[in-house]
Design an enzyme around this catalytic site. Structure first.
Site, PDB file in Angstrom:
ATOM      1  N   LYS A 132      -7.064  -0.717 -10.219  1.00 49.79           N
ATOM      2  CA  LYS A 132      -7.737  -1.456  -9.131  1.00 49.79           C
ATOM      3  C   LYS A 132      -9.090  -0.833  -8.797  1.00 49.79           C
ATOM      4  CE  LYS A 132      -7.087  -3.027  -4.344  1.00 49.79           C
ATOM      5  NZ  LYS A 132      -8.026  -2.350  -3.474  1.00 49.79           N
ATOM      6  N   TYR A 176      -2.537   5.927  -4.729  1.00 53.33           N
ATOM      7  CA  TYR A 176      -3.679   6.740  -5.138  1.00 53.33           C
ATOM      8  C   TYR A 176      -3.096   7.912  -5.924  1.00 53.33           C
ATOM      9  CZ  TYR A 176      -6.544   4.436  -1.561  1.00 53.33           C
ATOM     10  OH  TYR A 176      -7.226   3.512  -0.808  1.00 53.33           O
ATOM     11  N   SER A 185       0.827  -1.210   0.000  1.00 51.10           N
ATOM     12  CA  SER A 185       0.000   0.000   0.000  1.00 51.10           C
ATOM     13  C   SER A 185       0.859   1.258   0.000  1.00 51.10           C
ATOM     14  CB  SER A 185      -0.910   0.004   1.239  1.00 51.10           C
ATOM     15  OG  SER A 185      -1.577   1.244   1.346  1.00 51.10           O
ATOM     16  N   THR A 198      -5.474   2.785  -7.387  1.00 52.36           N
ATOM     17  CA  THR A 198      -6.849   2.535  -6.933  1.00 52.36           C
ATOM     18  C   THR A 198      -7.791   3.573  -7.526  1.00 52.36           C
ATOM     19  OG1 THR A 198      -6.087   1.479  -4.939  1.00 52.36           O
ATOM     20  CG2 THR A 198      -8.330   2.346  -4.895  1.00 52.36           C
ATOM     21  N   HIS A 208     -13.166  -3.032  -3.192  1.00 52.19           N
ATOM     22  CA  HIS A 208     -12.401  -2.500  -2.074  1.00 52.19           C
ATOM     23  C   HIS A 208     -12.754  -3.240  -0.774  1.00 52.19           C
ATOM     24  CE1 HIS A 208      -9.749   1.197  -1.609  1.00 52.19           C
ATOM     25  NE2 HIS A 208      -9.775   0.736  -0.371  1.00 52.19           N
TER      26      HIS A 208
HETATM   27  C1  FMN Z   1      -6.959  -2.680   6.627  1.00 55.19           C
HETATM   28  C2  FMN Z   1      -7.145  -2.529   5.151  1.00 55.19           C
HETATM   29  C3  FMN Z   1      -6.514  -1.504   4.488  1.00 55.19           C
HETATM   30  C4  FMN Z   1      -6.675  -1.354   3.113  1.00 55.19           C
HETATM   31  N1  FMN Z   1      -5.953  -0.395   2.466  1.00 55.19           N
HETATM   32  C5  FMN Z   1      -6.082  -0.266   1.126  1.00 55.19           C
HETATM   33  C6  FMN Z   1      -5.324   0.704   0.424  1.00 55.19           C
HETATM   34  O1  FMN Z   1      -4.508   1.424   0.989  1.00 55.19           O
HETATM   35  N2  FMN Z   1      -5.544   0.810  -0.918  1.00 55.19           N
HETATM   36  C7  FMN Z   1      -6.417   0.006  -1.584  1.00 55.19           C
HETATM   37  O2  FMN Z   1      -6.584   0.123  -2.798  1.00 55.19           O
HETATM   38  N3  FMN Z   1      -7.113  -0.948  -0.944  1.00 55.19           N
HETATM   39  C8  FMN Z   1      -6.968  -1.102   0.384  1.00 55.19           C
HETATM   40  N4  FMN Z   1      -7.682  -2.074   1.026  1.00 55.19           N
HETATM   41  C9  FMN Z   1      -8.568  -2.967   0.250  1.00 55.19           C
HETATM   42  C10 FMN Z   1      -7.821  -4.230  -0.173  1.00 55.19           C
HETATM   43  O3  FMN Z   1      -6.778  -3.937  -1.068  1.00 55.19           O
HETATM   44  C11 FMN Z   1      -8.750  -5.244  -0.841  1.00 55.19           C
HETATM   45  O4  FMN Z   1      -9.394  -4.633  -1.944  1.00 55.19           O
HETATM   46  C12 FMN Z   1      -9.799  -5.852   0.073  1.00 55.19           C
HETATM   47  O5  FMN Z   1      -9.339  -5.957   1.404  1.00 55.19           O
HETATM   48  C13 FMN Z   1     -10.158  -7.244  -0.457  1.00 55.19           C
HETATM   49  O6  FMN Z   1     -11.217  -7.797   0.237  1.00 55.19           O
HETATM   50  P1  FMN Z   1     -11.048  -8.877   1.434  1.00 55.19           P
HETATM   51  O7  FMN Z   1     -10.497  -8.120   2.596  1.00 55.19           O
HETATM   52  O8  FMN Z   1     -12.439  -9.345   1.629  1.00 55.19           O
HETATM   53  O9  FMN Z   1     -10.131  -9.992   0.960  1.00 55.19           O
HETATM   54  C14 FMN Z   1      -7.521  -2.239   2.397  1.00 55.19           C
HETATM   55  C15 FMN Z   1      -8.149  -3.283   3.079  1.00 55.19           C
HETATM   56  C16 FMN Z   1      -7.970  -3.436   4.432  1.00 55.19           C
HETATM   57  C17 FMN Z   1      -8.644  -4.586   5.123  1.00 55.19           C
END
Ligand code: FMN
Length: 349
Positions: free
Chosen positions: A220, A130, A108, A156, A244
């Site tokens: 994404k 981002y 990230s 994203t 997301h």
């Molecule tokens: C704690 C946390 C932080 C996240 N941070 C980002 C991020 O910085 N950028 C992003 O595109 N997605 C972020 N996501 C989304 C994940 O990349 C991903 O799309 C999502 O967690 C997938 O679903 P799942 O948790 O059900 O496997 C985050 C998810 C979590 C749980």
């Protein structure tokens, strides 16, 4: 008699007891009523498999090239911000566990350990960003990714404004002492989420981004097939189907329900990735059957990280991988190329 838990559920419990409740809410919560968060995995469970028998599955072929990285199997780690909220090692534990399991991680932009510090410990990795309102800062992040050796950049697209997250907001008012956005120190980012998201970003900005770097750009957060077409036309080199993890828009469509139409539009021109609700090896098989080339795990590997550090991350990936391999064999599928919609009950015609 003790109740037998799935290994991921066991890690979930251990993570919950190890973690600060505010961090737990940030990790597992999502937008508004959290319907999308809960239903993402449920949608996979509702899809049934239709196996074929009498096939030689003694040697499964699961490796593939993804944007120049040789993936031993189609399971990767999704970007998750601020992992020192969940474990002292933060992203260091994640990249070590990912490397031990042979899984490629997406780091990230909001990593709490700087990407340049992670690079030496990681296997091949992608950087997430981002697009910033400040395009100079965006370019700094691109250069940072290039210098750190990232193999591509996942941008994203589904976050023009911050998700409304009541559970998260109730718990976490600011970052605890010692947890920082290590990649953004020069950026002066004022808030936990948002502020630096750019709601004016369009496909033109993505064309601009593609022209700034030799690295492949992965889009994404695509759900609509028309957006997948725009992504390919803008020069993006992978389409990443995601909602997301239900963290941004509630009652949004589920990635597993969108991936088939997206992959039909993409028609093999670029790889299709998917995340959101992957919890079991059969989920991986279903995503591939409906058009994904590879999947990414989000929250579960963070449960592993919080429960047992790098070893926990490794064990989450390997649990899902081993279930996936068993499901391939059980369905009579000897290679990734054999995985088609025909293995989905009701799609066999
Ligand atoms: C704690 C946390 C932080 C996240 N941070 C980002 C991020 O910085 N950028 C992003 O595109 N997605 C972020 N996501 C989304 C994940 O990349 C991903 O799309 C999502 O967690 C997938 O679903 P799942 O948790 O059900 O496997 C985050 C998810 C979590 C749980």
């Amino acid at each position: 008699m003790s109740q037998l838990l799935h290994p991921l559920d066991e890690l979930y419990r251990r993570a919950e007891s190890a973690m600060d409740p505010a961090a737990w809410a940030y990790l597992n919560g999502g937008a508004v009523d959290e319907l999308a968060v809960r239903r993402n995995p449920d949608r996979f469970a509702e899809i049934r498999l239709l196996p074929r028998v009498g096939v030689d599955v003694s040697a499964l072929r699961t490796s593939q090239d993804l944007l120049g990285i040789e993936l031993p199997y189609p399971i990767m780690l999704a970007p998750a911000a601020l992992q020192r909220l969940f474990a002292a090692d933060g992203e260091l534990g994640t990249v070590r566990g990912a490397k031990a399991a042979g899984a490629t991680a997406v780091i990230s932009m909001e990593s709490s350990v700087a990407t340049r510090e992670l690079a030496g410990e990681a296997g091949p990795f992608f950087q997430h960003i981002y697009v910033q309102k400040d395009r100079e800062l965006t370019l700094e992040l691109v250069r940072m990714a290039e210098e750190a050796g990232a193999r591509g950049i996942a941008v994203t697209l589904d976050n023009p404004v911050p998700g409304i997250r009541y559970r998260q907001d109730a718990g976490m008012l600011g970052l605890p002492e010692g947890v920082r956005r290590a990649n953004l120190e020069s950026g002066g980012v004022p808030r936990l989420t948002g502020g630096y998201l750019d709601p004016s970003m369009t496909w033109r900005d993505l064309e601009w981004l593609v022209a700034q770097t030799e690295l492949p750009i992965i889009g994404k957060g695509i759900l609509h097939p028309e957006d997948a077409r725009f992504a390919v036309e803008a020069g993006l080199q992978a389409v990443y189907v995601s909602n997301h993890g239900g963290r941004n828009l509630d009652t949004v469509a589920h990635p597993i329900d969108c991936v088939r139409a997206v992959s039909e539009v993409v028609a093999g021109r670029v790889p299709v990735l998917l995340d959101g609700g992957i919890r079991r090896g059969t989920d991986v098989l279903k995503a591939l059957a409906l058009g994904a080339d590879a999947v990414l795990i989000g929250r579960p590997y963070v449960w592993g990280l919080a429960a047992a550090g790098a070893a926990g991350v490794k064990s989450v990936v390997e649990t899902i991988r081993d279930e996936f391999l068993a499901a391939m064999a059980m369905c009579g599928l000897a290679s990734l190329a054999d995985i088609t919609p025909a293995v989905i009950f009701g799609e066999e015609g």
